[in-house]
Structure formats: structure tokens, C-alpha cells
Design a protein around this motif. Structure first.
Motif, mmCIF file in Angstrom:
data_model
loop_
_atom_site.group_PDB
_atom_site.id
_atom_site.type_symbol
_atom_site.label_atom_id
_atom_site.label_comp_id
_atom_site.label_asym_id
_atom_site.label_seq_id
_atom_site.Cartn_x
_atom_site.Cartn_y
_atom_site.Cartn_z
ATOM 1 N N VAL A 4 0.833 -1.198 0.000
ATOM 2 C CA VAL A 4 0.000 0.000 0.000
ATOM 3 C C VAL A 4 0.871 1.252 0.000
ATOM 4 O O VAL A 4 1.816 1.366 0.781
ATOM 5 C CB VAL A 4 -0.925 0.028 1.238
ATOM 6 N N THR A 5 0.555 2.174 -0.901
ATOM 7 C CA THR A 5 1.171 3.502 -0.895
ATOM 8 C C THR A 5 0.057 4.510 -0.641
ATOM 9 O O THR A 5 -0.861 4.646 -1.442
ATOM 10 C CB THR A 5 1.855 3.818 -2.234
ATOM 11 N N GLU A 9 -0.991 13.168 -1.917
ATOM 12 C CA GLU A 9 -1.001 13.513 -3.343
ATOM 13 C C GLU A 9 -1.814 12.532 -4.176
ATOM 14 O O GLU A 9 -2.250 12.841 -5.283
ATOM 15 C CB GLU A 9 0.434 13.557 -3.891
ATOM 16 N N SER A 10 -2.012 11.324 -3.652
ATOM 17 C CA SER A 10 -2.710 10.284 -4.432
ATOM 18 C C SER A 10 -4.207 10.259 -4.183
ATOM 19 O O SER A 10 -4.896 9.350 -4.644
ATOM 20 C CB SER A 10 -2.111 8.913 -4.110
ATOM 21 N N TYR A 18 0.254 8.146 -10.391
ATOM 22 C CA TYR A 18 -0.029 6.717 -10.236
ATOM 23 C C TYR A 18 0.984 5.868 -10.999
ATOM 24 O O TYR A 18 1.348 4.773 -10.558
ATOM 25 C CB TYR A 18 -1.455 6.406 -10.697
ATOM 26 N N THR A 19 1.437 6.361 -12.141
ATOM 27 C CA THR A 19 2.447 5.641 -12.904
ATOM 28 C C THR A 19 3.746 5.542 -12.120
ATOM 29 O O THR A 19 4.411 4.500 -12.108
ATOM 30 C CB THR A 19 2.697 6.328 -14.259
ATOM 31 N N ALA A 20 4.114 6.619 -11.441
ATOM 32 C CA ALA A 20 5.347 6.625 -10.641
ATOM 33 C C ALA A 20 5.263 5.620 -9.496
ATOM 34 O O ALA A 20 6.229 4.893 -9.222
ATOM 35 C CB ALA A 20 5.597 8.030 -10.100
ATOM 36 N N VAL A 21 4.119 5.552 -8.840
ATOM 37 C CA VAL A 21 3.931 4.603 -7.739
ATOM 38 C C VAL A 21 4.007 3.168 -8.257
ATOM 39 O O VAL A 21 4.650 2.296 -7.654
ATOM 40 C CB VAL A 21 2.582 4.856 -7.040
ATOM 41 N N ILE A 119 3.168 -1.258 4.167
ATOM 42 C CA ILE A 119 3.041 0.154 3.818
ATOM 43 C C ILE A 119 4.335 0.593 3.134
ATOM 44 O O ILE A 119 5.413 0.536 3.733
ATOM 45 C CB ILE A 119 2.774 1.024 5.053
ATOM 46 N N GLU A 120 4.224 1.005 1.889
ATOM 47 C CA GLU A 120 5.384 1.427 1.115
ATOM 48 C C GLU A 120 5.531 2.948 1.155
ATOM 49 O O GLU A 120 4.538 3.683 1.263
ATOM 50 C CB GLU A 120 5.233 0.969 -0.339
ATOM 51 N N ASP A 121 6.759 3.393 1.080
ATOM 52 C CA ASP A 121 7.025 4.831 1.038
ATOM 53 C C ASP A 121 7.681 5.164 -0.293
ATOM 54 O O ASP A 121 8.413 4.348 -0.866
ATOM 55 C CB ASP A 121 7.942 5.232 2.189
ATOM 56 N N ILE A 122 7.408 6.355 -0.785
ATOM 57 C CA ILE A 122 7.986 6.819 -2.037
ATOM 58 C C ILE A 122 8.317 8.296 -1.858
ATOM 59 O O ILE A 122 7.522 9.041 -1.279
ATOM 60 C CB ILE A 122 7.024 6.588 -3.220
ATOM 61 N N PRO A 123 9.494 8.733 -2.279
ATOM 62 C CA PRO A 123 9.871 10.139 -2.108
ATOM 63 C C PRO A 123 8.844 11.085 -2.722
ATOM 64 O O PRO A 123 8.308 10.822 -3.802
ATOM 65 C CB PRO A 123 11.220 10.226 -2.838
ATOM 66 N N SER A 124 8.577 12.174 -2.025
ATOM 67 C CA SER A 124 7.561 13.123 -2.485
ATOM 68 C C SER A 124 7.878 13.705 -3.850
ATOM 69 O O SER A 124 6.969 13.998 -4.640
ATOM 70 C CB SER A 124 7.397 14.248 -1.458
ATOM 71 N N GLN A 125 9.179 13.863 -4.150
ATOM 72 C CA GLN A 125 9.536 14.428 -5.458
ATOM 73 C C GLN A 125 9.135 13.534 -6.619
ATOM 74 O O GLN A 125 8.940 13.994 -7.746
ATOM 75 C CB GLN A 125 11.036 14.750 -5.532
ATOM 76 N N ARG A 126 8.987 12.232 -6.322
ATOM 77 C CA ARG A 126 8.541 11.313 -7.368
ATOM 78 C C ARG A 126 7.067 11.521 -7.685
ATOM 79 O O ARG A 126 6.577 11.067 -8.715
ATOM 80 C CB ARG A 126 8.752 9.854 -6.931
ATOM 81 N N LEU A 127 6.364 12.158 -6.782
ATOM 82 C CA LEU A 127 4.925 12.340 -6.938
ATOM 83 C C LEU A 127 4.561 13.736 -7.455
ATOM 84 O O LEU A 127 3.389 14.096 -7.495
ATOM 85 C CB LEU A 127 4.222 12.096 -5.595
#
Length: 276
Positions: A4-5, A9-10, A18-21, A119-127
Motif C-alpha cells: 500500500v502507498t 497527493e494520491s 499513479y504511474t510513478a507509484v 506500507i510502502e514509502d515513495i519520495p515526495s519528489q517522485r509524486l
């Protein structure tokens, strides 16, 4: 395992975000195949993902199988449903495919859920996205034959457009929806969204009644997983009887009126002329 992300922003769907995630997930998990639901969002997302990984995409699959070497057999209708294309992509991983709605059976709900939630994390700049959502307007939900539990299908045995009224009436009495076959769509009698078959919709209702339907391969592929199939046709050798659980050999112009006389209107009130 469920990944889960969940980011602010999502909250609203934006394809770039969504593509980045999705890309981040694939890079972490490294799956051999990726299956995406053939929904509006899925059909938008899957091609972008496949392009990112320089892989092919088979859209709208109706049959899937996995070989011992993890090659994915992707089978889908082509040329208007007149042939079934069998597609392999052995040289690239992941293998991407979108899957038509109602192809797989939903698993039974368990009282004791098991599995792992990650729970997955992704850098905010990717979003980050240059797309700004100014307003969201909720679209009114349209009833679809794919979600109906009871369907009555009109086939070529219906002689004229006006006669569809008795098919609609039967569907209404049973609390279901009317659907049609391709010839009636091509004649302009009904909405294309009511078509069942490889070039239409795939359905899996609890009860489906076909009225004057011959049972072509293209049609049967879109409904043969229904729980109960009742077929009405004057031809005892009609192909539809090969998949039907109950066969009625007779004229729909005699059988359907007889059924209507013995079925109460919705709400339990008999129609005028019907027995109470």
C-alpha cells in the motif's frame, strides 16, 4: 502480501503520479508478470507502465495461463471477436496484460483474513505533477449488465424492434436487465453497452435466459460461466443448448407470454390481465 502507498497527493487520480507509484512497486518486487484490471483507470495506466519498461502489452485478455518457464499465455479476441489471438512475450519481463471484467471468479470472503499488509514509502519528489485537479464532479453511476444478477438476452429470434418490449418486461419481472446479441446492436435496436460476447461484455450472473439466441462461439464466450443458463429456441440443434443447464425448445413468442402470465410484477402486484 498487499503493498500500500498512501500519500495525500494520491487522493485524486492523476496518471503521472499513479504511474510513478506503480513503477516503484515493479522495481522493488521484480515480478515476472503484471495483470491490470481492464477498467477505465487500468486501461490508462497499463500502457504507460509497459512503455516505461520497454515491454509489450496485451489488452483485454479473456483467457490466461502460465507455462512452467513463467511465460504467460495471453489469449484475447481479435478482428471483432471472429478469432482468438494467442500472444506470447517471452523475451521481456515483466509481461503486461489487462484482463477483461468478470473473467476470474471472485474468491469467497473469509472470516479470518490472512496475509501481510506492507506500507510502502515513495519520495515526495517522485509524486510531483504539473497536472492540477481544479474540481472533481462525481459521475452518476449507470447500471451495467456486468453487475446484474439476472439477465434476459434477446437474439436474432426477435423479429422486430418493438418485440423487445416483452424481453424487457420479462427481465423487469425477474428483477434483472435485458441484454442483446451483436446482430441486434448492428441493426441499431439497442445500446451497444447491452451486447454480450467477445466484442461486447462478459457477464457472470446467477441466472441468464437466452431468447432466440443461436449460441455462436463469440456469444457463448461472454456468458458461459453464468451460474444458471436457460435457453429458449425453436431449433433443437442450436449450439446454445450445448452450454445451457435448462433447454426450452419452443417459440419465444409463445414461451415468454406464458412466463409473463405466471410471473407477478415487481413489488408483488400482478399486471392487468395477469392472475393475482
Amino acid at each position: 502480501k498487499i503493498l500500500v502507498t498512501d500519500k495525500p497527493e494520491s487522493k485524486v487520480f492523476r496518471i503521472v503520479l499513479y504511474t510513478a507509484v506503480f513503477e516503484d512497486f515493479i522495481n522493488k518486487v521484480r515480478p515476472s508478470m503484471v495483470l491490470v484490471g481492464g477498467t477505465t483507470v487500468g486501461r490508462c495506466l497499463a500502457p504507460r507502465k509497459a512503455a516505461r519498461f520497454r515491454a509489450g502489452l496485451t489488452a483485454d485478455c479473456t483467457i490466461l495461463d502460465v507455462q512452467d518457464n513463467t511465460d504467460l499465455d495471453q489469449i484475447r479476441p481479435a478482428f471483432g471477436g471472429n478469432i482468438m489471438a494467442h500472444i506470447h512475450t517471452p523475451n521481456h519481463r515483466p509481461q503486461f496484460a489487462t484482463v477483461r471484467y468478470k473473467i476470474f471468479n471472485a474468491p469467497e470472503r473469509t472470516e479470518k483474513p490472512s496475509g501481510e499488509l506492507v506500507i510502502e514509502d515513495i519520495p515526495s519528489q517522485r509524486l510531483e505533477s504539473r497536472i492540477r485537479v481544479l474540481e472533481v464532479r462525481k459521475k452518476e453511476k449507470v447500471q451495467s449488465i456486468e453487475d446484474a444478477e439476472v439477465i434476459v438476452v434477446a437474439g436474432k429470434g426477435v423479429k422486430k424492434e418493438a418485440d423487445l418490449s416483452m424481453i424487457r418486461e420479462l427481465a423487469d419481472r425477474l428483477g434483472g436487465m435485458m441484454a442483446t446479441t451483436r446482430p441486434l446492436i448492428e441493426a441499431g435496436w439497442t445500446d451497444p453497452r447491452t451486447q454480450i460476447g467477445l466484442s461486447g461484455r462478459t457477464v457472470k450472473p446467477k441466472l441468464i435466459i437466452t431468447c432466440g439466441v443461436s449460441g455462436s462461439v463469440q456469444f457463448v464466450a461472454g456468458m458461459n460461466n453464468s451460474e444458471n443458463i436457460i435457453a429458449i429456441n425453436t431449433d433443437p440443434k442450436a449450439s446454445i443448448f450445448d452450454v445451457a443447464h435448462y433447454a426450452i425448445i419452443g417459440d419465444i413468442y409463445e414461451v415468454i407470454p406464458a412466463l409473463l402470465k405466471n410471473l407477478p410484477a415487481r413489488g408483488g402486484q400482478a399486471h392487468k390481465g395477469d392472475p393475482s
